[in-house]
Structure formats: C-alpha cells, structure tokens
Design a protein around this motif. Structure first.
Motif, PDB file in Angstrom:
ATOM      1  N   SER A 114      35.164  43.084  36.568  1.00 45.10           N
ATOM      2  CA  SER A 114      35.740  42.078  37.459  1.00 45.10           C
ATOM      3  C   SER A 114      37.053  41.554  36.876  1.00 45.10           C
ATOM      4  O   SER A 114      37.286  41.616  35.669  1.00 45.10           O
ATOM      5  CB  SER A 114      34.751  40.923  37.654  1.00 45.10           C
ATOM      6  OG  SER A 114      34.637  40.203  36.456  1.00 45.10           O
ATOM      7  N   ARG A 115      37.908  41.043  37.755  1.00 47.68           N
ATOM      8  CA  ARG A 115      39.184  40.475  37.308  1.00 47.68           C
ATOM      9  C   ARG A 115      38.938  39.321  36.339  1.00 47.68           C
ATOM     10  O   ARG A 115      39.701  39.102  35.404  1.00 47.68           O
ATOM     11  CB  ARG A 115      39.986  39.967  38.509  1.00 47.68           C
ATOM     12  CG  ARG A 115      40.300  41.045  39.532  1.00 47.68           C
ATOM     13  CD  ARG A 115      41.242  42.083  38.958  1.00 47.68           C
ATOM     14  NE  ARG A 115      41.697  43.031  39.962  1.00 47.68           N
ATOM     15  CZ  ARG A 115      41.246  44.275  40.091  1.00 47.68           C
ATOM     16  NH1 ARG A 115      40.320  44.741  39.266  1.00 47.68           N
ATOM     17  NH2 ARG A 115      41.726  45.069  41.026  1.00 47.68           N
ATOM     18  N   GLU A 116      37.846  38.606  36.586  1.00 43.64           N
ATOM     19  CA  GLU A 116      37.516  37.477  35.713  1.00 43.64           C
ATOM     20  C   GLU A 116      37.170  37.967  34.302  1.00 43.64           C
ATOM     21  O   GLU A 116      37.613  37.390  33.317  1.00 43.64           O
ATOM     22  CB  GLU A 116      36.339  36.704  36.319  1.00 43.64           C
ATOM     23  CG  GLU A 116      36.184  35.333  35.723  1.00 43.64           C
ATOM     24  CD  GLU A 116      34.956  34.612  36.255  1.00 43.64           C
ATOM     25  OE1 GLU A 116      34.347  35.091  37.240  1.00 43.64           O
ATOM     26  OE2 GLU A 116      34.613  33.576  35.672  1.00 43.64           O
ATOM     27  N   ILE A 118      38.200  40.737  32.952  1.00 44.33           N
ATOM     28  CA  ILE A 118      39.446  41.202  32.322  1.00 44.33           C
ATOM     29  C   ILE A 118      40.204  39.997  31.752  1.00 44.33           C
ATOM     30  O   ILE A 118      40.684  40.022  30.624  1.00 44.33           O
ATOM     31  CB  ILE A 118      40.327  41.988  33.320  1.00 44.33           C
ATOM     32  CG1 ILE A 118      39.597  43.276  33.728  1.00 44.33           C
ATOM     33  CG2 ILE A 118      41.689  42.328  32.707  1.00 44.33           C
ATOM     34  CD1 ILE A 118      40.356  44.152  34.692  1.00 44.33           C
ATOM     35  N   THR A 161      42.284  33.929  35.437  1.00 42.64           N
ATOM     36  CA  THR A 161      42.037  35.003  36.399  1.00 42.64           C
ATOM     37  C   THR A 161      43.256  35.228  37.297  1.00 42.64           C
ATOM     38  O   THR A 161      43.626  36.369  37.582  1.00 42.64           O
ATOM     39  CB  THR A 161      40.807  34.683  37.259  1.00 42.64           C
ATOM     40  OG1 THR A 161      39.744  34.286  36.395  1.00 42.64           O
ATOM     41  CG2 THR A 161      40.356  35.888  38.071  1.00 42.64           C
ATOM     42  N   THR A 210      45.790  37.240  35.609  1.00 40.66           N
ATOM     43  CA  THR A 210      45.349  38.635  35.532  1.00 40.66           C
ATOM     44  C   THR A 210      45.684  39.370  36.821  1.00 40.66           C
ATOM     45  O   THR A 210      46.240  40.469  36.803  1.00 40.66           O
ATOM     46  CB  THR A 210      43.826  38.689  35.300  1.00 40.66           C
ATOM     47  OG1 THR A 210      43.540  37.962  34.114  1.00 40.66           O
ATOM     48  CG2 THR A 210      43.329  40.106  35.169  1.00 40.66           C
ATOM     49  N   ILE A 211      45.345  38.737  37.947  1.00 50.29           N
ATOM     50  CA  ILE A 211      45.599  39.366  39.248  1.00 50.29           C
ATOM     51  C   ILE A 211      47.099  39.606  39.429  1.00 50.29           C
ATOM     52  O   ILE A 211      47.523  40.674  39.863  1.00 50.29           O
ATOM     53  CB  ILE A 211      45.029  38.478  40.381  1.00 50.29           C
ATOM     54  CG1 ILE A 211      43.500  38.449  40.269  1.00 50.29           C
ATOM     55  CG2 ILE A 211      45.469  38.973  41.758  1.00 50.29           C
ATOM     56  CD1 ILE A 211      42.811  37.423  41.130  1.00 50.29           C
ATOM     57  N   LEU A 225      48.301  42.466  37.062  1.00 50.04           N
ATOM     58  CA  LEU A 225      47.822  43.772  37.522  1.00 50.04           C
ATOM     59  C   LEU A 225      48.652  44.240  38.717  1.00 50.04           C
ATOM     60  O   LEU A 225      48.996  45.418  38.818  1.00 50.04           O
ATOM     61  CB  LEU A 225      46.334  43.708  37.894  1.00 50.04           C
ATOM     62  CG  LEU A 225      45.347  43.653  36.714  1.00 50.04           C
ATOM     63  CD1 LEU A 225      43.917  43.567  37.230  1.00 50.04           C
ATOM     64  CD2 LEU A 225      45.503  44.847  35.787  1.00 50.04           C
ATOM     65  N   LEU A 235      45.384  50.702  41.693  1.00 49.59           N
ATOM     66  CA  LEU A 235      44.142  49.963  41.883  1.00 49.59           C
ATOM     67  C   LEU A 235      43.345  50.664  42.975  1.00 49.59           C
ATOM     68  O   LEU A 235      43.763  50.711  44.133  1.00 49.59           O
ATOM     69  CB  LEU A 235      44.449  48.510  42.262  1.00 49.59           C
ATOM     70  CG  LEU A 235      45.308  47.756  41.239  1.00 49.59           C
ATOM     71  CD1 LEU A 235      45.718  46.389  41.759  1.00 49.59           C
ATOM     72  CD2 LEU A 235      44.581  47.618  39.909  1.00 49.59           C
ATOM     73  N   LYS A 290      37.762  48.452  43.162  1.00 53.18           N
ATOM     74  CA  LYS A 290      37.659  47.547  42.013  1.00 53.18           C
ATOM     75  C   LYS A 290      38.036  48.247  40.714  1.00 53.18           C
ATOM     76  O   LYS A 290      38.047  47.652  39.649  1.00 53.18           O
ATOM     77  CB  LYS A 290      36.232  47.009  41.906  1.00 53.18           C
ATOM     78  CG  LYS A 290      35.964  45.864  42.864  1.00 53.18           C
ATOM     79  CD  LYS A 290      34.601  45.272  42.584  1.00 53.18           C
ATOM     80  CE  LYS A 290      34.403  43.981  43.363  1.00 53.18           C
ATOM     81  NZ  LYS A 290      33.025  43.501  43.247  1.00 53.18           N
TER      82      LYS A 290
END
Lengths: 235, 221
Positions: free
Chosen positions: A184-186, A188, A196, A199-200, A203, A214, A217
C-alpha cells in the motif's frame, strides 16, 4: 466438510533451505517438525505485538510480512520486510527482551512457530546454526546502519527511489515485470519515513518522468539506471 | 547503550590482547578497511561514523566503556562498515579477528553472547531510525542530550562528561550545522542548557525531557 490445512513439512520445505535452519541435522529437522505449529494468517493480521514477550521464533513458509514500530504520534515506521524463507522474532528471543516491533501480514501468509526451548536446544548443540545466527545478526546490524545513514541524509525523493530499488531487489518481479508485491502507498510511506500524500505525489512524479509505471496497485521499474541515479547510489 | 553480556570479560580473560591508548581524533579503524580485529573499550568515548559522499561524517553511535567495536565486521569477515575515532582520551584492548574467531568457535555459549551483543546494537540503531523519522530537529536534539546524559553522566557542576563540537552534535542529531546553532541558541534562551567550546551544561533536565517528546503542533502556523 471443512477443508483441512496441511502443515508444511520441514523436511520438504524449500523455504527452510534458504535460511539458517538449513544447517539442522536430520534428527533436528524431525524434532522441529514435531514441535512446531503452523498457522495461516490473512492480510492485516498481527503475528506478534510490540512490547510482548517472545515465546519462540517464526519461520515464514509463505507470504509477506512487515515489522514496524509505532511512534509517539501513532505513526508506523517500517523497520524490516520479511518474505518466505525468512525467520522472524529471533532478536527478542536471543536478547531476552520484549518485541521491539509489531509483525503484521501484508500478503496472506503461512507461518510456523518454533518454541523457545527447541530453538535454544538447537543453538546450544548445533555450531553451524549458531554461527549462521551470528552472521545473520551481523548482517542485520549492517542493514540498520545503512538505513540510518540513508534516512538521516537523503531528501525524500532520493529515499523513495532507494526504497523502490530495495523492494525490487527484495521481492523480484512478476510476469509483467512489476515488483512482485502489493504494497500500500501508506506502507511505502512508512518504509521511506514520510507522509502518504508525499509518497503518492513522488510516485506520480516518477511515473511522468518514465522512471516507473503504475500497474493497478503494483509498481514496475522502467528505468533502473535512472532510478539508481535519482537515489544517488554511487557504489 | 552498553549492555553487559559478559562477552567482554571472556575476551579479557583469554589474553592475546594488545592495549592501546587513543588521543582525541585518533582513528581506531576506518570504513572499508579489512577487519583486523575488534576493540573492547575500557574508558573514554568513541564516535562511530560513516563518511558520506560530500565528505561529511554521519555519526551513528557514540560508544563508551564496556562496548565492543567492530564486532559485526569481524563475525561476517567483511570490511568495516563504519569508522571509529576517539572523542576523548580512550583506553581499549584489541584482539585480532583470527584470535577472536578461534575463541568464540571454541564454545557455543560464547556465540550466544556475541548474538546478544549484536542484538543490543541493532536495537539502539532502530530506536535512532524511528527517532529521526518522526521527530523534529529540536526534539531530536533534546533526545540526543538525554542519551548523552544517560551514557556519560554529568558532573557536580552539571557539565556533561563528554565534549562534542557543533559539527558532531549536528551529525548525531541528523541536522545541519547552521540549524544546530539555531537550536542551541533557542535552548540557551529557554534555560535548558549552556554551550561553550564543546562543553554542555545541563540546566533543566525535566524541561529537556518534555521537549524530547513529540509535540503536537498547531495546524495553522
């Protein structure tokens, strides 16, 4: 009829051959087989909790697990990722202290539990196993040191690139060439040590720079060289 | 933190040791060198650091009497993963890698002590990782000071029993030198500490402890 869960057999377990327990003698393998207990854990389930006292070690037959510490504000910091073939919980058992982190399942897992007594019996009688454990811990210390250096010094963009390379190396790739794990993004964010949202954003920056793709997921590394350069890894 | 696992005594009883005295800034070993052996610290203090590509040093750990240095490199027979240099006059005993491996291979219980020693180092490294990722620089500096108080203690005039330069403090706290100066000024204003020429006086320990806790910040600032 209720489907039966077949316990993995240590003697045939390919995961065991890749870890410290490969040095057990045939009779020790049999002993481990009869003393162990195996369980199936679903995504999100906790295997052990920070602060609890260890009663044995866990050997991962299948699945993906994260070990994290919860900070004062309740944020997770992921310290280590675990996959099939890895052993976990040995550090607290050896030092005789409470677990310093929580182990939670990221992808459905089959995990075998080996009681403390059995593990210490092996350690005391099998010189190869104790040597391998010593080397494993030395390796862990080296990893922790470089994690610390990376975290302390690098800006978040570089750390993200480094984390993706680490994940790629750790999990390998699937048929489509993507990193063979759904993270999950969290999670990462908690590996990198950032928010988070950040991160998003990073990415999607990496995606528009064609460094990664991407796929649902999953994350595919398109430009390995470019990512290495972004991570500022010189060696 | 130095955890006494008993390994140090076993090494000392073994003999085959060389005694060294290091002065400030003397190097015990250097990153990437082949592991010649390990050191047991008897007195003094040593910084463990990595050199970064901009030539800056990143202090990972401050070691004190009772600690063993170079252990994981010797066990895995890989080059030293960090450098060690004395911060104050330090006495240490040295045992060569081959003698040490001979010693611990002679008894499986010794290996367990090595493992325990490694575990305690990993624990302190991970604490440090969590600290950096969640705390702001001022909270981390308060934390750094608390670690130093616990490790080295303070004397009767409230001075820390270790001298560190601004560079070293910034490196260990994981912040920049200029920001470190700002935080020191702020801490001085708040009556927490005084700092002059590497000497740190701890004036208000309770307030320092509360500063080290993650503070909930007002959302709009």
């Amino acid at each position: 009829m209720k489907p039966q869960f077949e316990h993995p057999v240590c003697d045939e377990c390919r995961s065991r051959l890749g870890n410290v327990f490969c040095s057990l003698t045939a009779s020790q393998v049999n002993e481990m087989d009869s003393e162990k207990n195996c369980s199936i854990y679903k995504k999100g389930q906790i295997i052990f909790n920070e602060g609890n006292k260890p009663a044995g070690v866990y050997c991962v037959n299948k699945g993906k697990i994260k070990i994290y510490q919860t900070g004062e504000e309740g944020k997770e910091q992921i310290l280590r990722l675990v996959k099939e073939g890895d052993v976990l919980g040995y550090r607290s058992l050896i030092s005789g202290e409470a677990y310093s982190g929580t182990a939670a399942v990221m992808e459905d897992a089959t995990v075998c539990f080996i009681p403390k007594r059995t593990f210490f019996d092996f350690l005391h009688t099998n010189a190869d196993l104790s040597t391998q454990m010593m080397q494993l811990l030395s390796h862990d210390l080296k990893e922790a040191e470089s994690r610390l250096t990376g975290l302390a010094q690098k800006p978040v963009r570089e750390r993200m690139a480094e984390a993706l390379l680490m994940l790629l190396e750790f999990y390998g790739t699937d048929k489509e060439g993507a990193i063979n794990a759904v993270i999950s993004r969290e999670d990462i964010a908690n590996i990198v040590g950032t928010a988070t949202e950040t991160t998003i954003r990073i990415l999607s920056d990496f995606k528009s720079e064609k460094l990664i793709d991407l796929i649902g997921k999953k994350i595919k590394v398109n430009n390995h060289q470019g990512l290495v350069k972004t991570a500022h890894i010189y060696d | 933190m130095a955890t006494n696992t008993g390994l140090e005594e076993i090494i000392k009883n073994y003999g085959e040791l060389t005694q060294f005295i290091f002065h400030k800034n003397d190097v015990l070993f250097k990153e990437n060198d082949q592991p010649a052996g390990l050191y047991c610290l008897e007195s003094g203090s040593v910084k463990i650091f990595k050199e970064e590509h901009d030539q800056q040093e990143r202090i990972l750990h401050l070691a004190t009497a009772g600690e063993i240095l170079g252990l994981h490199s010797v066990v895995n027979n890989h080059p030293y993963t960090n450098s060690a240099a004395a911060i104050s006059e330090t006495r240490a005993s040295f045992i060569s890698a081959s003698e040490f491996m001979k010693l611990i291979n002679s008894n499986n219980t010794y290996k367990l002590l090595v493992m325990k020693s490694l575990c305690s180092r990993i624990d302190s490294m991970e604490d440090h990782i969590v600290r950096i990722s969640e705390k702001m620089s001022d909270e981390r500096f308060a934390d750094t000071l608390l670690v130093l108080v616990e490790k080295y203690g303070v004397n009767k005039t409230k001075d820390l029993n270790i001298h560190l330069s601004i560079d070293e403090l910034a490196s260990y706290t994981c912040t920049s030198k200029s920001y470190m100066k700002k935080i020191i000024t702020e801490f001085t204003h708040r009556g927490l500490i005084t700092f002059s020429g590497g000497n740190i006086k701890i004036l208000n320990l309770p307030l320092l402890k509360s500063t080290a806790v993650v503070n909930v910040r007002p959302a709009a600032l």
